[in-house]
Design a protein around this motif. Sequence first.
Motif, PDB file in Angstrom:
ATOM      1  N   ILE A   1      -4.470  -9.805   3.545  1.00 45.11           N
ATOM      2  CA  ILE A   1      -4.546  -8.880   4.365  1.00 45.11           C
ATOM      3  C   ILE A   1      -5.661  -7.869   4.116  1.00 45.11           C
ATOM      4  O   ILE A   1      -5.932  -7.218   3.321  1.00 45.11           O
ATOM      5  CB  ILE A   1      -3.219  -8.256   4.583  1.00 45.11           C
ATOM      6  N   THR A   2      -6.347  -7.657   5.200  1.00 40.64           N
ATOM      7  CA  THR A   2      -7.566  -6.546   5.229  1.00 40.64           C
ATOM      8  C   THR A   2      -7.242  -5.896   6.489  1.00 40.64           C
ATOM      9  O   THR A   2      -6.736  -6.216   7.335  1.00 40.64           O
ATOM     10  CB  THR A   2      -9.041  -7.433   5.200  1.00 40.64           C
ATOM     11  N   GLN A   3      -7.598  -4.621   6.238  1.00 42.52           N
ATOM     12  CA  GLN A   3      -7.747  -3.713   7.244  1.00 42.52           C
ATOM     13  C   GLN A   3      -8.871  -3.468   7.908  1.00 42.52           C
ATOM     14  O   GLN A   3      -9.966  -3.273   7.096  1.00 42.52           O
ATOM     15  CB  GLN A   3      -7.023  -2.189   6.729  1.00 42.52           C
ATOM     16  N   VAL A   4      -9.107  -3.338   9.320  1.00 43.36           N
ATOM     17  CA  VAL A   4     -10.332  -3.424   9.703  1.00 43.36           C
ATOM     18  C   VAL A   4     -10.397  -2.077  10.474  1.00 43.36           C
ATOM     19  O   VAL A   4      -9.078  -1.878  11.284  1.00 43.36           O
ATOM     20  CB  VAL A   4     -10.852  -4.590  10.629  1.00 43.36           C
ATOM     21  N   ARG A   5     -11.455  -1.771  11.056  1.00 48.81           N
ATOM     22  CA  ARG A   5     -11.536  -0.429  12.036  1.00 48.81           C
ATOM     23  C   ARG A   5     -11.282  -1.026  13.301  1.00 48.81           C
ATOM     24  O   ARG A   5     -11.856  -2.056  13.790  1.00 48.81           O
ATOM     25  CB  ARG A   5     -12.962   0.149  12.018  1.00 48.81           C
ATOM     26  N   MET A   6     -10.645  -0.384  14.068  1.00 49.65           N
ATOM     27  CA  MET A   6     -10.445  -0.902  15.643  1.00 49.65           C
ATOM     28  C   MET A   6     -11.584  -0.398  16.445  1.00 49.65           C
ATOM     29  O   MET A   6     -11.717   0.827  16.384  1.00 49.65           O
ATOM     30  CB  MET A   6      -9.029  -0.117  16.232  1.00 49.65           C
ATOM     31  N   MET A   7     -11.762  -1.143  17.461  1.00 47.79           N
ATOM     32  CA  MET A   7     -13.219  -0.858  18.292  1.00 47.79           C
ATOM     33  C   MET A   7     -12.450   0.138  19.127  1.00 47.79           C
ATOM     34  O   MET A   7     -11.401   0.144  19.529  1.00 47.79           O
ATOM     35  CB  MET A   7     -13.572  -1.978  18.961  1.00 47.79           C
TER      36      MET A   7
ATOM     37  N   PRO B   1      -1.328  -3.242   0.737  1.00 48.62           N
ATOM     38  CA  PRO B   1       0.094  -2.838   1.435  1.00 48.62           C
ATOM     39  C   PRO B   1       1.276  -3.275   0.895  1.00 48.62           C
ATOM     40  O   PRO B   1       1.299  -4.536   0.307  1.00 48.62           O
ATOM     41  CB  PRO B   1      -0.201  -3.280   2.882  1.00 48.62           C
ATOM     42  N   MET B   2       2.356  -2.532   0.895  1.00 49.90           N
ATOM     43  CA  MET B   2       3.602  -3.203   0.168  1.00 49.90           C
ATOM     44  C   MET B   2       4.512  -3.621   1.246  1.00 49.90           C
ATOM     45  O   MET B   2       4.485  -3.022   2.130  1.00 49.90           O
ATOM     46  CB  MET B   2       4.220  -1.734  -0.649  1.00 49.90           C
ATOM     47  N   SER B   3       5.248  -4.380   0.754  1.00 51.65           N
ATOM     48  CA  SER B   3       6.165  -4.967   1.974  1.00 51.65           C
ATOM     49  C   SER B   3       7.477  -4.523   1.893  1.00 51.65           C
ATOM     50  O   SER B   3       7.429  -3.423   0.873  1.00 51.65           O
ATOM     51  CB  SER B   3       6.488  -6.527   1.696  1.00 51.65           C
TER      52      SER B   3
END
Length: 73
Positions: free
Chosen positions: A40-46, A28-30
């Motif tokens: 920073i890692t993106q995870v699935r939302m439960m 991801p870009m700031s």
Amino acid sequence: MKKTTFALAAATLLSSLTLGVGNVSAAPMSVNGLQSNAGITQVRMMHGDRMMMKKRMMHKKMMRRRMMMKHGM
């Protein structure tokens, strides 16, 4: 109308090339276009978390609507 959209697209392309944002990255870009080195890692939302957020958002919307009605807006 077409001239303005073409000029806008050309300006965007030139500015992205001058800033060096042209390289491809999945990170991801700031805001200022520099990549952050924090892992920073993106995870699935439960499902439960999504429902909790949805419920909280609906509650806030309901309270805002009630406040507007109370003040006669």
